[in-house]
Design an enzyme around this catalytic site. Structure first.
Site, short mmCIF file in Angstrom:
data_model
loop_
_atom_site.label_atom_id
_atom_site.label_comp_id
_atom_site.label_asym_id
_atom_site.label_seq_id
_atom_site.Cartn_x
_atom_site.Cartn_y
_atom_site.Cartn_z
N LYS A 154 85.45 19.50 -7.58
CA LYS A 154 84.03 19.19 -7.43
C LYS A 154 83.85 17.75 -6.98
CE LYS A 154 80.73 17.51 -9.96
NZ LYS A 154 79.87 16.92 -8.91
N GLU A 229 90.29 8.99 -15.84
CA GLU A 229 90.28 7.66 -15.23
C GLU A 229 88.85 7.16 -15.33
OE1 GLU A 229 92.87 6.10 -14.37
OE2 GLU A 229 94.38 7.58 -13.77
N CYS A 263 86.73 0.85 -9.77
CA CYS A 263 87.08 0.75 -11.19
C CYS A 263 88.07 -0.38 -11.43
CB CYS A 263 87.64 2.08 -11.67
SG CYS A 263 88.85 2.72 -10.54
N GLU A 356 80.61 -2.99 -17.38
CA GLU A 356 81.02 -2.66 -16.01
C GLU A 356 79.75 -2.52 -15.17
OE1 GLU A 356 82.57 1.32 -14.98
OE2 GLU A 356 84.12 0.20 -13.92
#
Ligand code: NAP
Ligand code: MG
Length: 454
Positions: A154, A229, A263, A356
């Site tokens: 997906k 992740e 990331c 983040e």
């Protein structure tokens, strides 16, 4: 069937409509992948290897097309997009060497022979975010297919175009129907169904830590295998004895590449106090030179953010009145643009320093000595990546062993190679992708004992 209109983030204009799968389509595709597994797992290893090499070759033949599609859909710079398509090819080639090398072991036991087998799991569900649509898909499907699994993938709702094309190219390469299935759709429908449908034996998820935690909870119901992740807030640690010129020249790319939507972005810069001023001077020159422009230009180093929503989210970290050290440039006109923004953290509890951001914002903070640097670097719930700059080799070794993160580089900002392991400590993830060990994440080890007494 509902649709999603893909938007070009560099111009804020519609590109095309993509049909979104519903639950019934998702289940039917999962069932198709399960059926294909019966034969794919039995394809002789040499033939499976050849098919993966074919797939790699076909991706390579379409590299420019895939790259242009990513520029259009994701606003990635053309240089990056070519690397990303090439990375899919390279992952396929690397793991195409695996089918004939999925060795088990023969272990000495009394009264017989003991052998282990590496067996595929079945249908693997891969859920991909929008920040690196091609590489993150490839890191999952290349080893998964090599180990004899079939795949349902997906893409993120925002960035389905290259994944859809890769699904078509797999068929062109001769990968049998049903083995590699791309299902564009919503996370809350298709993604969640991967978690709840018991035919899917493993989830590979890359994305936000919040969604990842929910998926982990969901997988618990079926003890479903899971690789995660997740986010990061990685430190770029610059010691006084470093080549400050090089560290400063590399710092913009280490955090503003892909508009900071990475990331691994080194979004905290930790500088030893005695060189803070000298670093900031050189860093400012480098940021002002960093080319933020239309991503199709060969010279572009940074493009727009992915969406209006992401731009708004990132801007909230720099509200009006924020003390800004300096900014880079950006084009005027439509599109989701934001200039590279450099903040001097007042304290380690600043939101912009801790969270983040996933955008072109970096916080700089000073440290006193080696112990202080390690303590600051580790003062985060994340532990994905990071850089260490020093001319003292022993210090480089000590600090790289002291920082709790999965991917570090010394005197470099490079952290991704398809043949070395990638993944996070702490809340940055679970498990490792890429490199020689990723195959373990797509196989079960079966131990069989043969009695030789009669
Ligand atoms: P996200 O919202 O977590 O989405 C990631 C993927 O999960 C998308 O395909 C999304 O589908 C899907 N999803 C959303 N809700 C779901 C649910 N309840 N069940 C199953 N799937 C679901 O993250 P994002 O906004 O795409 O990406 C940005 C974040 O990803 C950042 O926080 C970044 O740190 C993280 N990230 C980490 C890495 C890494 O390697 N560690 C790499 C890239 C990104 P929809 O698109 O339909 O929402
Ligand atoms: Mg999301």
């Amino acid at each position: 069937m509902s649709t999603y209109t893909v938007i070009n983030p560099a111009t804020a204009t519609a590109v095309k409509d993509v049909a979104l799968a519903d639950l019934a389509t998702t289940d039917a595709t999962i069932a198709k992948a399960n059926k294909a597994f019966e034969t794919w797992r039995l394809v002789n290893p040499g033939d499976r290897a050849k098919l993966l090499r074919n797939f790699a070759r076909v991706v390579d033949e379409h590299l420019e097309e895939l790259a242009q599609l990513e520029v259009l859909n994701s606003g990635h710079t053309i240089g990056n997009a070519r690397w990303e398509a090439g990375n899919v090819r390279d992952c396929l080639n690397y793991y195409s060497a695996a089918p004939e090398r999925l060795f088990g072991r023969q272990i000495p036991v009394p009264n017989g022979i003991d052998i282990t087998f590496k067996e595929p799991l079945g249908v693997i569900g891969i859920i991909v975010p929008w920040n690196f649509p091609m590489p993150i898909a490839g890191w999952g499907f290349a080893p998964a297919l090599a180990a004899g699994n079939t795949v349902v993938l997906k893409p993120a709702e925002l960035t389905p175009l290259t994944a859809i094309r890769l699904g078509e190219l797999a068929l062109v390469a001769g990968i049998p129907e049903g083995v590699f299935n791309v299902i564009p759709g919503k996370g809350s429908i298709v993604g969640e169904r991967f978690v709840t449908n018991p035919i899917v034996r493993k989830i590979v998820f890359t994305g936000s830590t919040t969604v990842g935690k929910g998926i982990m909870r969901g997988c618990a119901d079926q003890v479903k295998r899971l690789t995660l992740e997740l986010g990061g807030k990685s430190a770029n640690v610059i010691f006084a004895d470093a080549d400050i010129e090089r560290a400063a020249a590399g710092a913009p790319g280490s955090v503003f590449d892909n508009a900071g939507q990475d990331c691994c972005a080194r979004s905290r810069i930790l500088v030893q106090r005695s060189v803070l001023d000298s670093f900031m001077e050189k860093f400012e020159v480098a940021v002002k030179k960093f080319r933020v422009e239309s991503p199709e230009l060969e010279t572009a180093e940074m493009g727009p953010l992915i969406s209006a929503g992401q731009l708004e989210r990132v801007r909230e970290y720099v509200p009006a009145g924020t003390e800004i050290a300096f900014t880079g440039s950006m084009p005027t006109g439509p599109g989701f643009w934001m200039a590279p923004t450099v903040l001097l953290a007042k304290s380690t509890s600043d939101r912009a320093y801790r969270e983040e951001i996933f955008g072109p914002v970096v916080s700089v903070i000073a440290f006193e000595d080696e112990a202080d640097a390690i303590r600051l670097a580790n003062d985060s719930e994340y532990g994905l990546s990071g850089s260490i700059w020093t001319r003292d080799l022993a210090k480089g070794v000590r600090v790289s062993r002291g920082i709790e993160a999965g991917n570090l580089s010394v005197n470099s900002n490079s952290s991704v190679r398809y043949w070395t392991p990638f993944g996070g400590y702490k809340q940055s993830g679970l498990g490792r992708e890429l490199g020689p060990d990723a195959l373990d994440a797509f196989t079960e080890t079966k131990n069989v004992f043969f009695d030789t007494n009669n």
